[in-house]
Design an enzyme around this catalytic site. Structure first.
Site, PDB file in Angstrom:
ATOM      1  N   SER A   1      32.284   7.789  18.026  1.00 12.09           N
ATOM      2  CA  SER A   1      31.804   6.690  18.850  1.00 12.09           C
ATOM      3  C   SER A   1      30.301   6.513  18.698  1.00 12.09           C
ATOM      4  CB  SER A   1      32.142   6.948  20.324  1.00 12.09           C
ATOM      5  OG  SER A   1      31.540   5.966  21.150  1.00 12.09           O
TER       6      SER A   1
ATOM      7  N   TYR B   1      27.956   0.005  16.754  1.00 10.15           N
ATOM      8  CA  TYR B   1      27.586  -1.153  17.557  1.00 10.15           C
ATOM      9  C   TYR B   1      26.287  -1.692  16.965  1.00 10.15           C
ATOM     10  CZ  TYR B   1      30.921  -0.264  21.345  1.00 10.15           C
ATOM     11  OH  TYR B   1      32.061  -0.106  22.095  1.00 10.15           O
TER      12      TYR B   1
ATOM     13  N   THR C   1      32.232  -2.556  15.359  1.00 18.97           N
ATOM     14  CA  THR C   1      32.926  -3.127  16.512  1.00 18.97           C
ATOM     15  C   THR C   1      32.308  -4.477  16.843  1.00 18.97           C
ATOM     16  OG1 THR C   1      33.583  -0.987  17.413  1.00 18.97           O
ATOM     17  CG2 THR C   1      33.462  -2.828  18.952  1.00 18.97           C
TER      18      THR C   1
ATOM     19  N   LYS D   1      36.281  -4.096  13.404  1.00 22.55           N
ATOM     20  CA  LYS D   1      37.155  -3.803  14.550  1.00 22.55           C
ATOM     21  C   LYS D   1      36.997  -4.889  15.613  1.00 22.55           C
ATOM     22  CE  LYS D   1      38.265  -0.064  17.796  1.00 22.55           C
ATOM     23  NZ  LYS D   1      38.103  -0.749  19.094  1.00 22.55           N
TER      24      LYS D   1
ATOM     25  N   HIS E   1      39.980  -4.037  22.186  1.00 21.82           N
ATOM     26  CA  HIS E   1      39.180  -3.037  22.893  1.00 21.82           C
ATOM     27  C   HIS E   1      39.953  -2.454  24.080  1.00 21.82           C
ATOM     28  CE1 HIS E   1      34.932  -1.697  22.455  1.00 21.82           C
ATOM     29  NE2 HIS E   1      35.111  -1.215  23.668  1.00 21.82           N
TER      30      HIS E   1
END
Length: 430
Positions: free
Chosen positions: A135, A159, A185, A301, A325
């Protein structure tokens, strides 16, 4: 890469037999097999704030329900008298052969679930032979988790920050610690309206949690000398709770609470994170910078529309994750499984398509593969396993899903992933 004979063929999974055998001596599974009980016990093991953050969705959480309803609408039609005495559950992704079509989707702030956080999950994933997607909002730096995983497969979730220099730094670190793909993402350029978190007035990042990738990054730390403007943040009232929060922020600082508080760098890091965390102006053309910067496969994603799937391929991307998500961003959105077939058709086999959001059972995995997914991402279930029993809990959740999937595949008349096709399903009206 793992392409040994053992890696090419998955051994028979004996998890079911193991549970029943241990039951003869009064031993029960470490974590519940039933998802609803797993979630209940996971809730009990976490603080109310942690459970709200992990379990909650956007708005009325109708997208979370849509994820489950899209699975319920697809019914498996088992075929009989096929020899399924040996079953091959292996898949290949970007040159690595995996024993099962699973990976762990990125979930942030794992310290809220268990003190061992990302490292415990990484060890469990490596032991079970499935990739972990690190993550961007991890509780521990990617380098520490990579060390804990040994040669286990790992990807990195990105991100896209307002700082392209920070984006490049994070990607370079991911390359250096052995990540095999970058997962961008797309659906979180702004935080969704998450009512459970809002009712508790609790966002972990404001307390210094889940920002370890930033406070371990040289570009981010250098930016603290000339911080960005954090925007209009309301100042909290001075109270005992405020002082407790300041202590939490200090404890999150890698140099320790005393250094973090006395130097002011811990609070500065939180404010800088808020200022640069995500880039709402991100467009398709921004992807060129990333494509030029890394040779790793880039996976997008958050794709839900077939046209976006086509554009991903047109822009040189290497894979897609069909995801909403986990229902945490847009309330009232389409279920991921419902979106999957059109995206698969649009991509037309040019890149792998992975699917996540709402997967709870082996039957769910079977349905996703039947509708064209190459593999699936697992989310909340393993976090509940982590909360209940740490690394061992994550391993049991993964092992249970592996077994459930393999049994579903065999009982449906399929002895390999390639035999799981759309003809195995019928759509039912709810």
């Amino acid at each position: 890469m793992n392409d040994s004979p053992a890696g090419r063929r998955a051994p028979t999974i004996n998890r079911q037999q193991d549970i029943y055998s241990k039951g003869l001596g009064g031993e029960k599974p470490l974590v519940p097999v039933d998802f609803h009980e797993l979630e209940r016990q996971g809730c009990d093991a976490m603080s109310p704030e942690a459970y709200a953050y992990i379990a909650g969705g956007a708005g009325l959480e109708s997208t979370m329900r849509a994820n489950r309803e899209s699975f319920d609408r697809q019914r498996i039609v088992p075929r009989m008298l096929n020899d399924v005495s040996e079953r091959d559950t292996t898949v290949n992704l970007f040159g690595r052969t995996l024993p099962s079509p699973f990976m762990l989707s990125p979930i942030g702030v794992l310290e809220m679930a268990h003190g061992d956080a990302d490292q415990a999950v990484g060890r469990a994933a490596a032991a079970e032979g499935i990739p972990m997607i690190f993550s961007n909002q991890a509780s521990q730096p990617m380098e520490q988790v990579a060390d804990a995983m040994g040669d286990g497969a790992r990807w990195f979730q990105l991100y896209w920050s307002k700082s392209d220099d920070l984006v490049r730094s994070l990607v370079s670190r991911a390359e250096s610690c052995g990540c095999e793909a970058i997962v961008v993402t797309l659906d979180t350029t702004m935080l969704g309206w998450r009512t459970r978190d809002l009712d508790l007035a609790y966002l972990p990042f404001l307390r210094g949690k889940g920002i370890a990738q930033y406070t371990s990054d040289p570009v981010f730390l250098e930016s603290l000398k000339n911080p960005s403007q954090p925007g209009n943040m309301a100042r909290p009232k001075l109270s005992l709770e405020t002082l407790k929060t300041l202590k939490q922020i200090g404890q999150s600082w890698p140099g320790g609470a005393l250094d973090g508080i006395s130097s002011g760098r811990a609070m500065a890091a939180v404010q800088e994170f808020i200022a640069v965390y995500s880039k709402p102006s991100l467009t398709w053309d921004d992807l060129k910078m990333l494509r030029d910067h890394t040779r790793l496969p880039i996976v997008l994603k958050g794709i839900q529309h077939p046209d976006d799937g086509r554009k991903a391929v047109d822009y040189g991307m290497d894979g897609i994750i069909v995801s909403n998500h986990g229902g945490r961003q847009v309330d009232g959105a389409i279920g991921s499984l419902e979106a999957l077939p059109e995206v698969v058709e649009a991509v037309a086999g040019r890149v792998p398509v992975i699917m996540d959001s709402g997967i709870r059972t082996g039957a769910d995995v079977f349905k996703a593969l039947a509708l064209g997914a190459t593999a699936v991402g697992l989310g909340r279930p393993w976090v509940y396993g982590l909360a209940i029993a740490g690394e061992a809990g994550v391993r049991e959740v993964i092992a249970n899903l592996k077994t459930d999937f393999e049994l579903t595949m065999g009982l449906s008349g399929c002895k390999s992933i390639s035999e799981i096709t759309p003809e195995a399903l019928r759509r039912a009206d709810l």
